[in-house]
Design a protein around this motif. Structure first.
Motif, PDB file in Angstrom:
ATOM      1  N   SER A   4     -35.806  -6.368   2.725  1.00 14.83           N
ATOM      2  CA  SER A   4     -35.823  -5.393   1.553  1.00 14.83           C
ATOM      3  C   SER A   4     -35.802  -4.168   2.039  1.00 14.83           C
ATOM      4  O   SER A   4     -36.086  -3.513   3.182  1.00 14.83           O
ATOM      5  CB  SER A   4     -37.055  -5.250   0.838  1.00 14.83           C
ATOM      6  OG  SER A   4     -37.618  -6.457   0.289  1.00 14.83           O
ATOM      7  N   SER A   5     -35.115  -2.921   1.039  1.00 17.83           N
ATOM      8  CA  SER A   5     -34.924  -1.696   1.748  1.00 17.83           C
ATOM      9  C   SER A   5     -36.022  -0.989   1.573  1.00 17.83           C
ATOM     10  O   SER A   5     -36.268   0.040   2.410  1.00 17.83           O
ATOM     11  CB  SER A   5     -33.867  -1.130   0.505  1.00 17.83           C
ATOM     12  OG  SER A   5     -34.076  -0.996  -0.849  1.00 17.83           O
ATOM     13  N   SER A   6     -37.127  -1.396   0.804  1.00 15.33           N
ATOM     14  CA  SER A   6     -38.340  -0.842   0.646  1.00 15.33           C
ATOM     15  C   SER A   6     -39.278  -1.650   0.225  1.00 15.33           C
ATOM     16  O   SER A   6     -39.254  -2.443  -0.691  1.00 15.33           O
ATOM     17  CB  SER A   6     -38.193   0.420  -0.206  1.00 15.33           C
ATOM     18  OG  SER A   6     -39.457   1.165  -0.378  1.00 15.33           O
ATOM     19  N   VAL A   7     -40.681  -1.705   0.864  1.00  9.30           N
ATOM     20  CA  VAL A   7     -41.689  -2.314   0.483  1.00  9.30           C
ATOM     21  C   VAL A   7     -43.059  -1.427   0.594  1.00  9.30           C
ATOM     22  O   VAL A   7     -43.242  -0.880   1.063  1.00  9.30           O
ATOM     23  CB  VAL A   7     -42.087  -3.501   1.505  1.00  9.30           C
ATOM     24  CG1 VAL A   7     -43.375  -4.198   1.086  1.00  9.30           C
ATOM     25  CG2 VAL A   7     -40.881  -4.444   1.637  1.00  9.30           C
ATOM     26  N   SER A   8     -43.856  -1.510  -0.645  1.00  9.52           N
ATOM     27  CA  SER A   8     -44.967  -0.723  -0.843  1.00  9.52           C
ATOM     28  C   SER A   8     -46.181  -1.743  -0.650  1.00  9.52           C
ATOM     29  O   SER A   8     -46.035  -2.776  -1.539  1.00  9.52           O
ATOM     30  CB  SER A   8     -44.762  -0.188  -2.241  1.00  9.52           C
ATOM     31  OG  SER A   8     -46.008   0.570  -2.345  1.00  9.52           O
ATOM     32  N   VAL A   9     -47.411  -1.485   0.080  1.00 11.65           N
ATOM     33  CA  VAL A   9     -48.320  -2.422   0.332  1.00 11.65           C
ATOM     34  C   VAL A   9     -49.707  -1.383  -0.186  1.00 11.65           C
ATOM     35  O   VAL A   9     -49.691  -0.239   0.549  1.00 11.65           O
ATOM     36  CB  VAL A   9     -48.322  -2.907   1.489  1.00 11.65           C
ATOM     37  CG1 VAL A   9     -49.534  -3.834   1.736  1.00 11.65           C
ATOM     38  CG2 VAL A   9     -47.120  -3.976   1.580  1.00 11.65           C
ATOM     39  N   ILE A  10     -50.484  -2.049  -0.936  1.00 10.67           N
ATOM     40  CA  ILE A  10     -52.064  -1.440  -1.033  1.00 10.67           C
ATOM     41  C   ILE A  10     -52.701  -2.530  -0.468  1.00 10.67           C
ATOM     42  O   ILE A  10     -52.757  -3.797  -1.051  1.00 10.67           O
ATOM     43  CB  ILE A  10     -52.308  -1.011  -2.314  1.00 10.67           C
ATOM     44  CG1 ILE A  10     -51.347  -0.116  -2.922  1.00 10.67           C
ATOM     45  CG2 ILE A  10     -53.631  -0.540  -2.441  1.00 10.67           C
ATOM     46  CD1 ILE A  10     -51.616   0.485  -4.140  1.00 10.67           C
ATOM     47  N   PRO A  11     -53.237  -2.444   0.670  1.00 13.97           N
ATOM     48  CA  PRO A  11     -54.105  -3.651   1.239  1.00 13.97           C
ATOM     49  C   PRO A  11     -55.173  -4.108   0.336  1.00 13.97           C
ATOM     50  O   PRO A  11     -55.808  -3.459  -0.337  1.00 13.97           O
ATOM     51  CB  PRO A  11     -54.680  -2.985   2.544  1.00 13.97           C
ATOM     52  CG  PRO A  11     -53.743  -1.765   2.673  1.00 13.97           C
ATOM     53  CD  PRO A  11     -53.325  -1.498   1.805  1.00 13.97           C
ATOM     54  N   LYS A  12     -55.316  -5.447   0.191  1.00 10.65           N
ATOM     55  CA  LYS A  12     -56.214  -6.336  -0.518  1.00 10.65           C
ATOM     56  C   LYS A  12     -56.001  -6.076  -1.918  1.00 10.65           C
ATOM     57  O   LYS A  12     -56.552  -6.597  -2.907  1.00 10.65           O
ATOM     58  CB  LYS A  12     -57.523  -5.852  -0.237  1.00 10.65           C
ATOM     59  CG  LYS A  12     -58.177  -6.072   0.986  1.00 10.65           C
ATOM     60  CD  LYS A  12     -59.555  -5.931   1.065  1.00 10.65           C
ATOM     61  CE  LYS A  12     -60.059  -6.050   2.508  1.00 10.65           C
ATOM     62  NZ  LYS A  12     -61.671  -5.711   2.615  1.00 10.65           N
ATOM     63  N   LYS A  13     -54.737  -5.690  -2.421  1.00 15.57           N
ATOM     64  CA  LYS A  13     -54.398  -5.466  -3.836  1.00 15.57           C
ATOM     65  C   LYS A  13     -53.011  -6.018  -3.848  1.00 15.57           C
ATOM     66  O   LYS A  13     -52.916  -6.950  -4.916  1.00 15.57           O
ATOM     67  CB  LYS A  13     -54.569  -3.918  -4.210  1.00 15.57           C
ATOM     68  CG  LYS A  13     -55.965  -3.161  -4.298  1.00 15.57           C
ATOM     69  CD  LYS A  13     -55.734  -2.074  -5.218  1.00 15.57           C
ATOM     70  CE  LYS A  13     -57.266  -1.494  -5.003  1.00 15.57           C
ATOM     71  NZ  LYS A  13     -58.118  -1.862  -5.789  1.00 15.57           N
ATOM     72  N   ARG A  14     -52.054  -5.235  -3.457  1.00 17.58           N
ATOM     73  CA  ARG A  14     -50.520  -5.976  -4.003  1.00 17.58           C
ATOM     74  C   ARG A  14     -49.199  -5.413  -2.872  1.00 17.58           C
ATOM     75  O   ARG A  14     -49.436  -4.774  -1.985  1.00 17.58           O
ATOM     76  CB  ARG A  14     -49.994  -5.465  -5.091  1.00 17.58           C
ATOM     77  CG  ARG A  14     -50.047  -3.905  -5.090  1.00 17.58           C
ATOM     78  CD  ARG A  14     -48.889  -3.414  -6.028  1.00 17.58           C
ATOM     79  NE  ARG A  14     -48.764  -1.741  -6.013  1.00 17.58           N
ATOM     80  CZ  ARG A  14     -48.076  -1.262  -4.895  1.00 17.58           C
ATOM     81  NH1 ARG A  14     -47.478  -1.566  -4.026  1.00 17.58           N
ATOM     82  NH2 ARG A  14     -47.936   0.191  -5.398  1.00 17.58           N
ATOM     83  N   LEU A  15     -48.305  -6.263  -2.951  1.00 20.24           N
ATOM     84  CA  LEU A  15     -47.222  -6.240  -2.293  1.00 20.24           C
ATOM     85  C   LEU A  15     -45.985  -6.129  -3.237  1.00 20.24           C
ATOM     86  O   LEU A  15     -45.759  -7.033  -3.895  1.00 20.24           O
ATOM     87  CB  LEU A  15     -46.979  -7.235  -1.133  1.00 20.24           C
ATOM     88  CG  LEU A  15     -45.475  -6.962  -0.275  1.00 20.24           C
ATOM     89  CD1 LEU A  15     -45.796  -7.695   1.252  1.00 20.24           C
ATOM     90  CD2 LEU A  15     -44.393  -7.866  -1.058  1.00 20.24           C
ATOM     91  N   LEU A  16     -45.245  -4.842  -3.096  1.00 23.25           N
ATOM     92  CA  LEU A  16     -44.054  -4.750  -4.052  1.00 23.25           C
ATOM     93  C   LEU A  16     -42.924  -4.316  -3.327  1.00 23.25           C
ATOM     94  O   LEU A  16     -43.056  -3.270  -2.537  1.00 23.25           O
ATOM     95  CB  LEU A  16     -44.551  -3.593  -4.996  1.00 23.25           C
ATOM     96  CG  LEU A  16     -43.530  -3.323  -6.335  1.00 23.25           C
ATOM     97  CD1 LEU A  16     -43.327  -4.721  -6.857  1.00 23.25           C
ATOM     98  CD2 LEU A  16     -44.030  -2.149  -6.928  1.00 23.25           C
ATOM     99  N   ALA A  17     -41.920  -5.077  -3.316  1.00 24.46           N
ATOM    100  CA  ALA A  17     -40.525  -5.001  -2.673  1.00 24.46           C
ATOM    101  C   ALA A  17     -39.379  -4.637  -3.672  1.00 24.46           C
ATOM    102  O   ALA A  17     -39.352  -5.331  -4.497  1.00 24.46           O
ATOM    103  CB  ALA A  17     -40.418  -6.124  -1.681  1.00 24.46           C
ATOM    104  N   TRP A  18     -38.472  -3.858  -3.138  1.00 23.07           N
ATOM    105  CA  TRP A  18     -37.382  -3.569  -4.003  1.00 23.07           C
ATOM    106  C   TRP A  18     -35.771  -3.875  -3.225  1.00 23.07           C
ATOM    107  O   TRP A  18     -35.958  -3.673  -1.816  1.00 23.07           O
ATOM    108  CB  TRP A  18     -37.265  -1.993  -4.291  1.00 23.07           C
ATOM    109  CG  TRP A  18     -38.364  -1.372  -5.222  1.00 23.07           C
ATOM    110  CD1 TRP A  18     -37.988  -1.502  -6.569  1.00 23.07           C
ATOM    111  CD2 TRP A  18     -39.427  -1.088  -4.972  1.00 23.07           C
ATOM    112  NE1 TRP A  18     -39.279  -1.057  -6.982  1.00 23.07           N
ATOM    113  CE2 TRP A  18     -40.264  -0.810  -6.194  1.00 23.07           C
ATOM    114  CE3 TRP A  18     -40.369  -0.948  -3.566  1.00 23.07           C
ATOM    115  CZ2 TRP A  18     -41.596  -0.359  -6.095  1.00 23.07           C
ATOM    116  CZ3 TRP A  18     -41.577  -0.191  -3.698  1.00 23.07           C
ATOM    117  CH2 TRP A  18     -42.161  -0.150  -4.944  1.00 23.07           C
ATOM    118  N   ASN A  19     -35.004  -4.342  -4.020  1.00 23.28           N
ATOM    119  CA  ASN A  19     -33.898  -4.736  -3.182  1.00 23.28           C
ATOM    120  C   ASN A  19     -33.801  -5.695  -2.098  1.00 23.28           C
ATOM    121  O   ASN A  19     -33.706  -5.367  -1.000  1.00 23.28           O
ATOM    122  CB  ASN A  19     -33.032  -3.400  -2.690  1.00 23.28           C
ATOM    123  CG  ASN A  19     -31.471  -3.558  -2.791  1.00 23.28           C
ATOM    124  OD1 ASN A  19     -30.921  -4.336  -3.268  1.00 23.28           O
ATOM    125  ND2 ASN A  19     -31.178  -2.594  -1.553  1.00 23.28           N
TER     126      ASN A  19
END
Length: 175
Positions: A66-81
């Motif tokens: 992915s070009s970008s991955v956002s993680v909040i530990p113990k909550k979620r992983l969100l990836a773009w592209n």
């Protein structure tokens, strides 16, 4: 549950923010390698130019880029592209990908792609549902290139070592 490190970077200990370059991390079952990781006050971590996988094989059988991955530990992983790779081959493009990292989820979905001599390419899909502290179920919806579709379910009750029960069924056209 989570760990992040990098080859170099800077960190503000007062604000708990920073940047790491050539970073590697682990969040639940996921491993992430990225060119750059940014750590924010709200515990969010942004990865740029990231490869990530939940496959335990070394090297992994599959991974995402992915070009970008956002993680909040113990909550979620969100990836773009995001591109999904089976081995070195890109198979699928997704504009975004969401994965819950919460350990207390009521419903979980897992897809396990792979390749073997008997089945060819395959995708095993499992829906896990927690009904109580001692009862959970699984629904299976699988596809095998050589065998075709397989489906089934499992209901499990486990309350201590002396109180266990499983009801299981699966159907596939055998060749």
């Amino acid at each position: 549950v989570s760990a992040v490190y990098g080859e170099r970077g800077d960190f503000d200990f007062v604000k708990h923010t920073g940047r790491l370059y050539d970073s590697s991390s682990g969040h639940a079952d996921w491993r992430i390698h990225a060119k750059k990781a940014e750590l924010f006050e709200n515990r969010r971590i942004e990865y740029h130019g990231a490869d990530f996988t939940s496959c335990s094989a070394v090297p992994p059988d599959y991974h995402f880029h992915s070009s970008s991955v956002s993680v909040i530990p113990k909550k979620r992983l969100l990836a773009w592209n995001t591109f999904f790779y089976l081995g070195p081959v890109p198979i699928l493009y997704m504009p975004f990908l969401f994965k819950s990292l919460s350990p207390d989820r009521l419903v979980r979905w897992r897809t396990q792609p792979g390749l073997d001599g008997r089945n060819g390419l395959y995708a095993k899909n499992t829906l896990f549902t927690t009904h109580s502290d001692s009862v959970y179920s699984k629904l299976f919806a699988d596809y095998y290139l050589k065998q075709g579709f397989g489906y089934g379910g499992e209901l499990t009750r486990r309350k201590g070592e002396d109180s266990r029960a499983v009801l299981y069924g699966y159907r596939i056209k055998e060749e």
